[in-house]
Design a protein around this motif. Structure first.
Motif, short mmCIF file in Angstrom:
data_model
loop_
_atom_site.label_atom_id
_atom_site.label_comp_id
_atom_site.label_asym_id
_atom_site.label_seq_id
_atom_site.Cartn_x
_atom_site.Cartn_y
_atom_site.Cartn_z
N UNK A 190 0.99 -1.26 -0.36
CA UNK A 190 -0.10 -0.28 0.08
C UNK A 190 0.64 1.23 0.63
N UNK A 191 2.43 0.94 -0.12
CA UNK A 191 3.36 1.87 -0.66
C UNK A 191 3.23 2.83 -1.58
N UNK A 192 1.69 3.28 -2.09
CA UNK A 192 1.38 3.49 -3.30
C UNK A 192 1.59 5.01 -3.68
N UNK A 193 2.55 5.13 -5.09
CA UNK A 193 1.91 6.64 -5.75
C UNK A 193 1.03 7.01 -6.12
N UNK A 194 0.53 8.81 -6.04
CA UNK A 194 -0.37 9.09 -6.45
C UNK A 194 -0.23 9.33 -8.26
N UNK A 195 -1.31 8.84 -9.88
CA UNK A 195 -0.36 8.97 -10.85
C UNK A 195 -1.24 9.08 -11.23
N UNK A 254 -14.24 9.62 -13.08
CA UNK A 254 -12.98 10.21 -13.07
C UNK A 254 -11.77 8.93 -12.40
N UNK A 255 -11.98 7.86 -13.37
CA UNK A 255 -11.38 6.92 -12.35
C UNK A 255 -9.88 6.94 -12.62
N UNK A 256 -8.88 7.10 -10.90
CA UNK A 256 -8.33 7.82 -10.53
C UNK A 256 -6.97 6.47 -9.98
N UNK A 257 -5.93 6.99 -11.05
CA UNK A 257 -4.59 5.88 -10.77
C UNK A 257 -3.41 5.61 -10.01
N UNK A 258 -3.04 4.65 -9.36
CA UNK A 258 -1.54 4.47 -8.45
C UNK A 258 -0.76 3.70 -8.21
N UNK A 259 0.08 3.83 -8.14
CA UNK A 259 1.34 2.44 -8.62
C UNK A 259 2.55 2.73 -8.12
N UNK A 260 3.18 1.72 -7.67
CA UNK A 260 4.60 1.90 -7.46
C UNK A 260 5.53 0.94 -8.45
#
Length: 116
Positions: free
Chosen positions: A15-20, A30-36
């Motif tokens: 869960x240490x993801x970055x807001x993309x 408005x799909x929000x993406x996050x990831x690592x």
């Protein structure tokens, strides 16, 4: 993640993801993406990591071959030629470079990906 073999333990729940940001080319929602990002090689090839996306619908065009292993959520990909690919936990898809269509995320999805 700095290692001779970059790795993420517990990639399905990490869960240490970055807001993309918000998915571009939105059709609905408005799909929000996050990831690592796990690893990016010379000229960004290969690139591999975790991608999480919330519900919504958007147009997409795959720029490079992309392998996706979906580990949670639910989505539907529809190609411009009418093919429908439903994805959920345990689904693996190899999108070839140039694949175009749209994606509808029904339940927040998580995918482990590799761009080549």
């Amino acid at each position: 993640m700095k290692s001779t073999a970059p790795h993420i333990h517990g990639a399905t729940t990490f869960d240490d993801l970055v807001d993309w940001g918000v998915q571009s080319d939105a059709i609905e929602g408005a799909s929000a993406s996050s990831g690592r990002l796990l690893f990016k090689g010379p000229n960004n090839q290969p690139e591999t990591g975790i991608w999480v996306c919330t519900p919504g619908r958007w147009r997409l065009s795959i720029p490079r071959d992309e392998f996706c292993h979906f580990v949670s959520g639910k989505a539907v990909y529809r190609s411009d030629d009418g093919e429908t690919i439903e994805v959920g936990p345990g689904t693996a898809v190899m999108f070839p470079a140039g694949w175009t269509g749209e994606c509808t995320v029904i339940e927040t999805m998580r995918n482990i990906y590799m761009l080549a």
